[in-house]
Design a protein around this motif. Structure first.
Motif, PDB file in Angstrom:
ATOM      1  N   MET A 142       0.834  -1.206   0.000  1.00  0.00           N
ATOM      2  CA  MET A 142       0.000   0.000   0.000  1.00  0.00           C
ATOM      3  C   MET A 142       0.863   1.248   0.000  1.00  0.00           C
ATOM      4  O   MET A 142       0.579   2.216  -0.711  1.00  0.00           O
ATOM      5  N   ALA A 143       1.938   1.233   0.788  1.00  0.00           N
ATOM      6  CA  ALA A 143       2.821   2.395   0.852  1.00  0.00           C
ATOM      7  C   ALA A 143       3.374   2.712  -0.535  1.00  0.00           C
ATOM      8  O   ALA A 143       3.399   3.879  -0.955  1.00  0.00           O
ATOM      9  N   ALA A 144       3.785   1.680  -1.265  1.00  0.00           N
ATOM     10  CA  ALA A 144       4.367   1.901  -2.592  1.00  0.00           C
ATOM     11  C   ALA A 144       3.335   2.404  -3.590  1.00  0.00           C
ATOM     12  O   ALA A 144       3.574   3.380  -4.315  1.00  0.00           O
ATOM     13  N   LEU A 167       8.747  -3.679   7.257  1.00  0.00           N
ATOM     14  CA  LEU A 167       8.691  -2.409   7.989  1.00  0.00           C
ATOM     15  C   LEU A 167       9.572  -1.373   7.283  1.00  0.00           C
ATOM     16  O   LEU A 167       9.177  -0.220   7.090  1.00  0.00           O
ATOM     17  N   ALA A 168      10.748  -1.814   6.859  1.00  0.00           N
ATOM     18  CA  ALA A 168      11.672  -0.913   6.168  1.00  0.00           C
ATOM     19  C   ALA A 168      11.044  -0.381   4.878  1.00  0.00           C
ATOM     20  O   ALA A 168      11.161   0.801   4.562  1.00  0.00           O
ATOM     21  N   GLN A 169      10.359  -1.250   4.148  1.00  0.00           N
ATOM     22  CA  GLN A 169       9.715  -0.815   2.900  1.00  0.00           C
ATOM     23  C   GLN A 169       8.652   0.244   3.165  1.00  0.00           C
ATOM     24  O   GLN A 169       8.576   1.264   2.482  1.00  0.00           O
ATOM     25  N   SER A 170       7.814  -0.035   4.146  1.00  0.00           N
ATOM     26  CA  SER A 170       6.713   0.874   4.445  1.00  0.00           C
ATOM     27  C   SER A 170       7.251   2.271   4.758  1.00  0.00           C
ATOM     28  O   SER A 170       6.737   3.287   4.268  1.00  0.00           O
ATOM     29  N   ILE A 171       8.326   2.313   5.536  1.00  0.00           N
ATOM     30  CA  ILE A 171       8.941   3.602   5.889  1.00  0.00           C
ATOM     31  C   ILE A 171       9.598   4.228   4.656  1.00  0.00           C
ATOM     32  O   ILE A 171       9.436   5.414   4.370  1.00  0.00           O
ATOM     33  N   ALA A 172      10.311   3.411   3.900  1.00  0.00           N
ATOM     34  CA  ALA A 172      11.009   3.936   2.719  1.00  0.00           C
ATOM     35  C   ALA A 172      10.047   4.575   1.721  1.00  0.00           C
ATOM     36  O   ALA A 172      10.333   5.625   1.157  1.00  0.00           O
ATOM     37  N   TYR A 173       8.902   3.956   1.524  1.00  0.00           N
ATOM     38  CA  TYR A 173       7.942   4.485   0.540  1.00  0.00           C
ATOM     39  C   TYR A 173       7.142   5.659   1.091  1.00  0.00           C
ATOM     40  O   TYR A 173       6.268   6.194   0.415  1.00  0.00           O
TER      41      TYR A 173
END
Ligand code: F0G
Length: 408
Positions: A142-144, A167-173
């Motif tokens: 969803m973040a992306a 978690l890292a992806q969600s923050i990164a996006y």
């Protein structure tokens, strides 16, 4: 071209109605006007689109969201391989096993197939922000897609229970990411409340547009097999969105003459998070909720939201629900990883489930089985290195030689 219907009270809503659930509390389902072609002509249409590339979701637009057209928010996604691995087939004790490698989607899980449709719908109805509760993969996806569409995103996840990569992806996006002191079920309850009070567009798999996208895991698999269905499709089961989506896909594929016979579905839960398996053993006499605990954090879910529609999916396909222990999950993951394919722990539940069902004689020798690998090996790096930290050495040949003589 499409509309929504409440699965409980059958009330109908327009395609662009933004409510998350019906006033009666029932989950919504998307229906589409039947495409003009069916049977071989529809297969030919989908096959022609496949050879020209593009999204493995929007290739099936007539069955996903026909009116989206050029408005689709797509990376693109899908087009994941059906992998043959002798090592994994041998481990599972199956003659014919294919692994549908959904970890090769843009954010590393099958969630992208539902999210491309969910975020497309969010943009179409003019949502100002999107939100989800998640065990990690939905959040990353969803973040992306929200970032891709220029929409603000709110993610709520259970504190300390989400694999690091997700978690890292969600923050990164760029999603606003909150760690909630509670489990996934508490996160979902919270975000459902927030949806009503704060005007957020909910993108959990209770969102029926997500289900439409996730159907394409099955449609693409059937297409890759020349529309000759396998005997079994085995899928890990947590919140039961995928199980529900697979049932709907198979029903529609049969109604439209894409296939003449449906495979049987096997939904596999982790033993510590298996309320659906328990209901299955009782002939679905009642719904259960448990306090979930498993090493497979993606499916650490005690009160699955799509219970009712997953029951329909299992019944309609003469399916089964199995459960496997954490030890079996980790052993299966070891086999998939060592074969050079790799997957996250929850994904390995499908392979572990296939082996168990074969041993129990539910899957007969010689039957063709497709197991869904739902997420990428890098999603959960911590579990990979648990007790297996590589040895550190000095940059000298003697040290290298000495290390090679040791047991790894
Ligand atoms: N496998 C993986 C890797 C998942 O992330 C999930 C669900 C499942 C299987 C189970 O699918 O919920 O449709 O039965 N992950 C959700 C999330 C709950 O928030 O990422 P399901």
């Amino acid at each position: 071209m499409s509309w929504q219907v409440c699965a409980a009270c059958l009330r109908e809503f327009s395609e662009t109605d933004a409510r998350a659930v019906c006033a009666c509390g029932g989950l919504l389902e998307v229906r589409h006007r039947a495409p003009q072609a069916s049977g071989p002509a529809l297969r030919a249409l989908f096959d022609a689109r496949r050879s020209s590339g593009g999204s493995g979701v929007w290739r099936f637009a007539e069955l996903v969201l026909p009116s989206a057209g050029a408005a689709a928010v797509s990376r693109p996604e899908g087009n994941t391989p059906l992998v043959e691995s002798r090592a994994v087939s041998g481990w599972a004790g199956l003659e014919w096993l294919r692994l549908k490698e959904e970890g090769l989607n843009p954010t590393g899980s099958f969630k992208d197939r539902g999210m491309t449709v969910g975020v497309t719908q969010a943009a179409r109805i003019g949502a100002t922000a999107v939100a989800c509760a998640s065990t990690g993969n939905t959040a990353a996806s969803m973040a992306a897609y929200a970032a891709h569409a220029g929409l603000p995103a709110l993610v709520v996840v259970p504190a300390g229970q989400v694999a690091l990569g997700k978690l890292a992806q969600s923050i990164a996006y760029g999603a606003r990411t909150l760690l909630v002191r509670g489990d996934f079920d508490a996160c979902l309850a919270l975000v459902r409340e927030a949806e009503q009070r704060l005007g957020l567009y909910l993108l959990n798999s209770i969102n029926p547009f997500r289900i439409e996208g996730q159907k394409t895991i099955v449609l693409e698999t059937l297409q890759q097999l020349g529309w000759e269905p396998p005997e079994w499709i085995v899928v890990p089961a947590g919140n039961l969105g995928n199980t529900a989506a697979f049932g709907k896909a198979l029903r529609e594929a049969r109604d439209l003459g894409l296939i003449s016979r449906a495979p049987r579905l096997a939904a596999v839960q982790a033993a510590g998070a298996a309320p659906f398996a328990r209901s299955f053993r009782e002939g679905f006499a009642r719904r259960h909720a448990v306090k979930a605990d498993t090493v497979a954090t993606a499916i650490r879910i005690g009160d699955p939201a799509s219970y009712e529609r997953a029951v329909v999916a299992i019944r309609e396909t003469n399916g089964v629900v199995a459960e496997v222990t954490d030890a079996e999950i980790l052993e299966a993951k070891g086999a998939v990883d060592a074969a050079g394919v790799g997957c996250e722990p929850a994904s390995a539940a499908s392979v572990a489930g296939a082996r168990r069902l074969a041993r129990e004689g539910v899957i007969a020798p010689g039957q063709r089985v497709v197991a869904i690998l739902t997420g990428h090996v890098l999603k959960d790096p911590e579990i990979l290195l648990r007790g297996r930290q590589p040895r550190e050495i000095e940059p000298r040949l003697a040290a290298l030689e000495a290390a090679l003589k040791e047991k790894s």
